[in-house]
Design a protein around this motif. Structure first.
Motif, PDB file in Angstrom:
ATOM      1  N   ASN B  22       0.828  -1.200   0.000  1.00  0.00           N
ATOM      2  CA  ASN B  22       0.000   0.000   0.000  1.00  0.00           C
ATOM      3  C   ASN B  22       0.869   1.260   0.000  1.00  0.00           C
ATOM      4  O   ASN B  22       1.788   1.395   0.811  1.00  0.00           O
ATOM      5  CB  ASN B  22      -0.862  -0.109   1.268  1.00  0.00           C
ATOM      6  N   GLU B  24       0.137   4.409   0.783  1.00  0.00           N
ATOM      7  CA  GLU B  24      -0.030   5.243   1.966  1.00  0.00           C
ATOM      8  C   GLU B  24       0.832   4.727   3.136  1.00  0.00           C
ATOM      9  O   GLU B  24       1.526   5.504   3.797  1.00  0.00           O
ATOM     10  CB  GLU B  24      -1.499   5.299   2.406  1.00  0.00           C
ATOM     11  N   GLU B  28       4.113   6.551   4.863  1.00  0.00           N
ATOM     12  CA  GLU B  28       4.153   6.818   6.307  1.00  0.00           C
ATOM     13  C   GLU B  28       5.402   6.194   6.949  1.00  0.00           C
ATOM     14  O   GLU B  28       6.096   6.843   7.735  1.00  0.00           O
ATOM     15  CB  GLU B  28       2.882   6.292   6.987  1.00  0.00           C
ATOM     16  N   ASN B  52      -7.707  11.419  -5.802  1.00  0.00           N
ATOM     17  CA  ASN B  52      -8.030  10.668  -4.586  1.00  0.00           C
ATOM     18  C   ASN B  52      -6.775  10.160  -3.881  1.00  0.00           C
ATOM     19  O   ASN B  52      -6.684  10.203  -2.657  1.00  0.00           O
ATOM     20  CB  ASN B  52      -8.975   9.495  -4.914  1.00  0.00           C
ATOM     21  N   MET B  53      -5.795   9.713  -4.673  1.00  0.00           N
ATOM     22  CA  MET B  53      -4.536   9.249  -4.078  1.00  0.00           C
ATOM     23  C   MET B  53      -3.813  10.429  -3.415  1.00  0.00           C
ATOM     24  O   MET B  53      -3.298  10.305  -2.297  1.00  0.00           O
ATOM     25  CB  MET B  53      -3.652   8.615  -5.155  1.00  0.00           C
ATOM     26  N   ARG B  56      -5.274  11.220  -0.084  1.00  0.00           N
ATOM     27  CA  ARG B  56      -4.879  10.254   0.951  1.00  0.00           C
ATOM     28  C   ARG B  56      -3.442  10.481   1.418  1.00  0.00           C
ATOM     29  O   ARG B  56      -3.146  10.430   2.608  1.00  0.00           O
ATOM     30  CB  ARG B  56      -5.045   8.814   0.433  1.00  0.00           C
ATOM     31  N   ARG B  59      -3.109  13.602   3.628  1.00  0.00           N
ATOM     32  CA  ARG B  59      -3.514  13.394   5.019  1.00  0.00           C
ATOM     33  C   ARG B  59      -2.317  12.928   5.855  1.00  0.00           C
ATOM     34  O   ARG B  59      -2.132  13.352   6.993  1.00  0.00           O
ATOM     35  CB  ARG B  59      -4.641  12.347   5.060  1.00  0.00           C
TER      36      ARG B  59
END
Ligand code: NI
Lengths: 207, 207
Positions: B22, B24, B28, B52-53, B56, B59
């Motif tokens: 993933n 995201e 992180e 949309n990516m 994400r 965020r």
């Protein structure tokens, strides 16, 4: 310009069907034939190429006082100060695009269902492109829309409705009771040998 | 944030080398390992998917107070209120992008020659990405840049210089006398099993 837009004959570009002919000349001939609005649609080129092409097309549309709409790429629309942007259902959401491009620019949205059409209106779209109303070889990423559904959509929204998808001089008469504001065509103009005459004939059709 | 940007360890994303992991989570982990800036680079997805990516990823970067830079797509950068945009030599020109995105956002430009680097600075870029400094499998559309040229570019411009292209834990030491502001990496972080540790090791290298 935004409040006086004539959607009657909406040209969507596609360089693949020009058979090597120059897009700028083709657009100019189409405008001379009666096209009232031009959407520049490009795929698989770099952002710089898209920008440079948009600049060249903008020079022509401005000369004839015809609105130029950029397909999908809001940044290209801003970069060349086009009159608007057209958003498919797979592009940036209409409400976000509106915030970025402002109230004075045209935002159009593709719709294939009544729900998409109503949502587009609610989200602040200036017009809706509804289709594909007829079978098409040009890939539009759109589902089929019957003439009845087109009529229903037109009755359900207050903003202009433009039909798109496979429309040509032979089938345009099938749209005559729909009360739509315009037809959008690709190959029925750009696929013809005499682009100006093709545009002229379509412009003089009733629908 | 623009005036305090730390370019030391600049992560450029590439979902192809994540082997199904993933993006995201990978971003992180990379930030937790010490990445100081993230560039979201996407190819061959729709504008809606890119948007949309980007939302994400934004965020996550916002949570860690790390700048998010969007590759190429100024409209996506505006749509998600990213901290900036990165422009290749085939993207919208830097001066045009600056007018659209404003003075408060970061505009980075790729350069492979001294001329491109000086032009980027003159055109108002906030930083330059210079490369490819080492052979790379990730397609960067960039010509080769020797360590000597990298050094010369760094001496010739006042804005931050980030080296990019094939940099990893084994060759980063070759950049130690160049005085550059940071290194940009893709696979040396995202291609590793332990992303956080890979970022941590690179962050603690001297160059
Ligand atoms: Ni699109």
């Amino acid at each position: 310009m935004k409040n006086n837009v004539d959607y009657k004959l909406y040209l969507v570009t596609d360089r693949d069907i020009l058979a090597g002919r120059n897009l700028e000349s083709a657009v100019e001939e189409a405008i001379q034939g009666g096209v009232t609005l031009v959407q520049l649609r490009e795929k698989d080129i770099t952002s710089l190429e898209f920008y440079n092409m948009a600049l060249r097309i903008k020079r022509i549309t401005s000369q004839y006082n015809i609105p130029l709409i950029i397909n999908d790429r809001l940044d290209i629309a801003l970069a060349v100060d086009a009159e608007g942007v057209h958003l498919g259902q797979r592009d940036i959401p209409c409400v976000i695009a509106r915030k970025i491009i402002g109230e004075n620019k045209i935002v159009g949205v593709s719709a294939s269902t009544l729900e998409e059409a109503k949502k587009a209106e609610k989200d602040g779209a200036d017009y809706i492109g509804v289709g594909a109303v007829f079978p098409t070889s040009t890939k539009q990423d759109a589902r089929d829309v019957s003439v009845d559904l087109l009529k229903e959509i037109k009755q359900s929204v207050a903003i202009p409705v433009v039909a798109i998808g496979g429309i040509n001089e032979d089938n345009v008469s099938l749209l005559k009771d729909t009360n739509i504001d315009g037809i959008a065509v690709v190959s029925a103009i750009l696929g013809k040998k005499d682009i100006k005459s093709a545009a002229f004939c379509l412009r003089n059709q009733r629908f």
